[in-house]
Write an enzyme that holds these catalytic residues in place. Structure first.
Site, short mmCIF file in Angstrom:
data_model
loop_
_atom_site.label_atom_id
_atom_site.label_comp_id
_atom_site.label_asym_id
_atom_site.label_seq_id
_atom_site.Cartn_x
_atom_site.Cartn_y
_atom_site.Cartn_z
N HIS A 36 38.00 85.68 49.09
CA HIS A 36 37.74 85.78 47.65
C HIS A 36 38.42 84.61 46.94
O HIS A 36 39.63 84.40 47.07
CB HIS A 36 38.29 87.12 47.15
CG HIS A 36 38.03 87.42 45.71
ND1 HIS A 36 36.86 88.02 45.27
CD2 HIS A 36 38.78 87.21 44.60
CE1 HIS A 36 36.91 88.17 43.95
NE2 HIS A 36 38.07 87.68 43.52
N ASP A 38 39.09 82.77 43.30
CA ASP A 38 39.09 82.99 41.86
C ASP A 38 39.02 81.67 41.11
O ASP A 38 39.93 80.85 41.21
CB ASP A 38 40.37 83.74 41.46
CG ASP A 38 40.34 85.18 41.94
OD1 ASP A 38 39.40 85.90 41.57
OD2 ASP A 38 41.24 85.56 42.72
N MET A 71 35.38 83.14 36.64
CA MET A 71 35.94 83.57 35.35
C MET A 71 35.88 82.37 34.42
O MET A 71 36.91 81.80 34.02
CB MET A 71 37.38 84.07 35.56
CG MET A 71 37.42 85.42 36.25
SD MET A 71 39.02 85.77 37.01
CE MET A 71 38.74 85.00 38.60
N MET A 140 36.34 95.11 37.83
CA MET A 140 37.69 94.56 37.61
C MET A 140 38.62 95.72 37.25
O MET A 140 38.39 96.44 36.28
CB MET A 140 37.69 93.55 36.46
CG MET A 140 37.02 92.22 36.77
SD MET A 140 37.60 91.42 38.28
CE MET A 140 39.36 91.20 37.94
N ASP A 178 38.54 94.70 42.32
CA ASP A 178 39.46 93.55 42.26
C ASP A 178 40.55 93.78 41.22
O ASP A 178 40.26 93.94 40.04
CB ASP A 178 38.62 92.30 41.89
CG ASP A 178 39.42 91.01 41.87
OD1 ASP A 178 40.59 91.00 42.30
OD2 ASP A 178 38.84 90.00 41.44
C1 DX5 Z 1 42.47 88.44 38.85
C2 DX5 Z 1 41.70 87.96 40.05
C3 DX5 Z 1 42.04 88.67 41.29
C4 DX5 Z 1 43.49 88.55 41.70
C5 DX5 Z 1 43.87 89.82 42.36
O1 DX5 Z 1 42.00 87.79 37.73
O2 DX5 Z 1 40.31 88.11 39.84
O3 DX5 Z 1 41.17 88.34 42.36
O4 DX5 Z 1 43.75 87.48 42.57
O5 DX5 Z 1 45.22 89.78 42.65
P1 DX5 Z 1 46.02 91.10 43.03
O6 DX5 Z 1 45.39 91.69 44.26
O7 DX5 Z 1 47.41 90.58 43.29
O8 DX5 Z 1 45.96 92.04 41.85
ZN ZN Z 2 38.95 87.90 41.60
#
Ligand code: DX5
Ligand code: ZN
Length: 225
Positions: A36, A38, A71, A140, A178
């Site tokens: 994954h 980001d 994002m 989310m 996520d």
């Molecule tokens: C947050 C991201 C996530 C993040 C999750 O904006 O989209 O993918 O990396 O991290 P954890 O698992 O630490 O909450």
């Molecule tokens: Zn993410």
């Protein structure tokens, strides 16, 4: 995606960026199913991360599917570049897409699976009209922007309703969750209906990636058997 009924997708946001290729190889060797990635623009979310060159570099390092979570505002203009870089999934936020159906079509036309996602405050109903053509629905469970945040408890009910929406519309979408997913809450998230667990800090902040991924699988096994 084929594979185990619950798939584990380490989020590289919590990896050591100075050794990113090695970190991805390590989670692959540790049993991860998906990587994954980001992508943040400092505009839609208050953080900046990576773009197509990093996706392209990681494409050479791993055989695992690359799940790219966009994002960013105006994701449409970057679809060709991310597709060219080797993304397997491109997931856009409904909050950034006034013409969501067109965006989904464009992702598919570039030969990439199309994902859609929602901030915690955005209702599931915004996806009613497109869910049947979506390949991945990402719920989310934190406000996007940072790793290491706490799971928002009301997300569980949203996951249940997302699973119902997928069933009711006969969508083939996989359901991904996520944010704040840990071994400790994995069972609840899986029970609610998640098929892919994204885990950043839970995996990369642990001392033994393989043991942590095994612990996630064991939670899935307990729920599903
Ligand atoms: C947050 C991201 C996530 C993040 C999750 O904006 O989209 O993918 O990396 O991290 P954890 O698992 O630490 O909450
Ligand atoms: Zn993410």
């Amino acid at each position: 995606m084929t594979g185990p009924p619950v798939q584990i997708a380490p989020s590289i946001l919590s990896a050591d960026f100075g050794r990113l290729a090695e970190e991805v190889s390590r989670v692959e060797a540790a049993g991860a199913d998906i990587i994954h990635i980001d992508v943040m623009d400092g505009h839609f979310v208050p953080n900046l991360t990576v773009g197509p060159p990093i996706v392209e570099a990681l494409r050479k390092v791993t055989a695992l599917p690359l799940d790219v979570h966009l994002m960013i505002t105006h994701p449409d203009s970057f679809i060709p570049e991310f597709a060219q870089a080797g993304a397997n999934y491109l997931t856009v936020h409904v909050e950034t897409c006034p013409h969501l159906h067109r965006t989904i079509q464009s992702i598919k036309e570039h030969g990439v699976k199309a994902g859609v996602t929602l901030n915690p405050s955005t209702p599931l109903s915004t996806l009613e009209e497109v869910i049947s053509v979506v390949d991945l629905l990402l719920i989310m469970s934190v406000n996007p922007g940072f790793g290491g945040q706490s799971f928002i408890p009301s997300s569980l009910d949203k996951i249940v309703r997302a699973r119902q929406l997928i069933a009711r519309t006969k969508s083939h979408a996989v359901l991904e969750v996520d944010g704040g997913v840990k071994v400790e809450n994995a069972a609840e998230v899986i029970k609610a209906g998640a098929g892919i667990l994204v885990a950043g800090s839970a995996i990369f902040d642990s001392s033994d990636y393989a043991a942590t991924i095994r612990a996630f699988r064991s939670e899935a096994h307990k729920v599903l058997h």
